[in-house]
Design an enzyme around this catalytic site. Sequence first.
Site, short mmCIF file in Angstrom:
data_model
loop_
_atom_site.label_atom_id
_atom_site.label_comp_id
_atom_site.label_asym_id
_atom_site.label_seq_id
_atom_site.Cartn_x
_atom_site.Cartn_y
_atom_site.Cartn_z
N GLU A 170 11.07 61.72 58.59
CA GLU A 170 10.72 63.15 58.50
C GLU A 170 10.44 63.80 59.85
O GLU A 170 9.34 64.29 60.10
CB GLU A 170 9.53 63.35 57.57
CG GLU A 170 9.85 63.03 56.12
CD GLU A 170 8.72 63.37 55.18
OE1 GLU A 170 7.65 63.79 55.63
OE2 GLU A 170 8.91 63.20 53.96
N GLU A 384 11.68 58.34 49.66
CA GLU A 384 10.33 58.71 49.18
C GLU A 384 10.44 59.73 48.07
O GLU A 384 11.27 60.63 48.13
CB GLU A 384 9.48 59.36 50.29
CG GLU A 384 8.85 58.42 51.25
CD GLU A 384 7.96 59.12 52.28
OE1 GLU A 384 7.27 60.11 51.92
OE2 GLU A 384 7.98 58.68 53.44
C1 BGP Z 1 5.55 62.25 53.55
C2 BGP Z 1 5.26 61.12 54.52
C3 BGP Z 1 4.50 59.99 53.93
C4 BGP Z 1 3.42 60.41 52.95
C5 BGP Z 1 3.90 61.49 51.99
C6 BGP Z 1 2.79 62.08 51.15
O1 BGP Z 1 5.72 63.44 54.26
O2 BGP Z 1 6.47 60.61 55.02
O3 BGP Z 1 4.00 59.21 54.98
O4 BGP Z 1 2.25 60.67 53.56
O5 BGP Z 1 4.52 62.55 52.67
O6 BGP Z 1 2.04 62.94 51.92
P1 BGP Z 1 0.52 63.27 51.68
O7 BGP Z 1 -0.20 62.01 51.82
O8 BGP Z 1 0.18 64.26 52.72
O9 BGP Z 1 0.44 63.85 50.32
#
Ligand code: BGP
Length: 488
Positions: A170, A384
Amino acid sequence: MFHRTLDPFPKDFLWGAASAAYQVEGAWDSDGKGPSIWDAYSQIKGNTFEETDGKVAVDHYNRYKEDVKLMKEMGLKAYRFSVAWSRILPKGEGEVNEKGLEFYENLIDELLENDIEPVLTLYHWDLPQALQDRYKGWESRQTADAFVEYCRVLFERFGKKVHYWITMNEQNVFIPLGYRWAGHPPAITDLKRMYAANHIVNLANAKAVKLFHELVPTGMIGPSFGYGPMYSYSCDPEDVLAADNGDMFNNRFWLDVYCKGKYPKFMLKQLEKNDLAFEITSEDKKTLAQGKPDFLGINYYHGGTAKQNHFETGKRSDKSFSKVDPYLMQAEKNETAPEEMMFENSSNPYLKKTEWGWEIDPVGFRITLRRVQAEYDLPVFVTENGLGAFDELIDGQVIHDPYRIDYLKKHLLEMQKAITDGVEVIGYCAWSFTDLLSWLNGYKKRYGFVYVDRNNQEEKELARIPKDSFYWYKKVIETNGTSLQEEE
Ligand code: BGP
């Protein structure tokens, strides 16, 4: 497109789950590891939620065997994890720390012995602090060179064991949050510096891909991009144009560089007009053209909705998004921001939101997969997707999370429809396997299939407890997705 029946998932479909080093490992200074920018940033009061940090996280560094055992029990086919650069090169470059390599070698071997495909992310935001201090991090081309040398160490060591590699996680999130919104380290608020740093990350990405193809010709590599489909608020052609601008600003500005090796022209022109142009040498152009990935990693949470910007309509419409929502970044007051002249974000009246205000949009997932397939024609690896929620541990032993099951099920069915439409999806990694540290939300916002018993203040025993969603996903994997269409 309506399908009377859905195509089955491919035979070798990689049903997986994901994590990132800083969010799970802990052991922040063990066995010669150097500090990362997140280790330093989280120590400054007020930077993170209730002062949470990754010093212990969920202690995956010491409990990886227990975690892999649970993965095996679940039947997981792939596990996506990231390597902490400063475990391998404590100063970011130079001397290699054998102990750091050993940890990942052990983890990879443990996965392979349990028939779980390792999916290795090279950069999930934890830049070695030494490179920040020495070169100003991603603002310097020397950091890109250091990244390539770090990748070389890993390609040489693990190229024979690991087939799937992710370069940048990302970039479209860590660059704006780090250099524009000051929500992540190095906490800078400067658009010009942001675009310049972003270009350097693009160079690092392309160089790493090129080197990988030389050193690991049988493997596959690609970036993981946080994609959000842009919708038009209405069928007014002006809104449709705004959504097209939003797509260029949020998605194509990165994806074109990764997959086509060059920046979209409209966007470069827009940056020039806003005095935000960055240096692109003729050597850089060659470098970018040589970095084409083998697949595209897609992280999907939600998209956005655009309407004609207020400069054109002469009035400002509703602003319902927070400044640091990583998927919908828009200037609040700074009217010289480039996107302000291109589109305006709006909420979508058709979509419900999570407890954290993120839109829930499974159909947007199908749209995402179709759009990237149509535009870039690469195999897609979903790296993800998941739901952040408050989970309640009942009697110290069970967690009922029907909301997560519902969320995942709807997304997986839309993914299956996309496959039936003709998208080549090679795998799906839910975020996340165990609960872990959320960068800005501590341990309150949970994503895992496995509950980890700790909270923001106390580590407790860090006990692992499978949630209901664990058993549900186990069945999805066992049946290669056919259980998704069964009525409960
Ligand atoms: C994405 C990242 C992850 C994770 C996820 C959830 O942007 O790649 O590392 O953190 O988001 O994010 P959050 O924990 O802010 O809800």
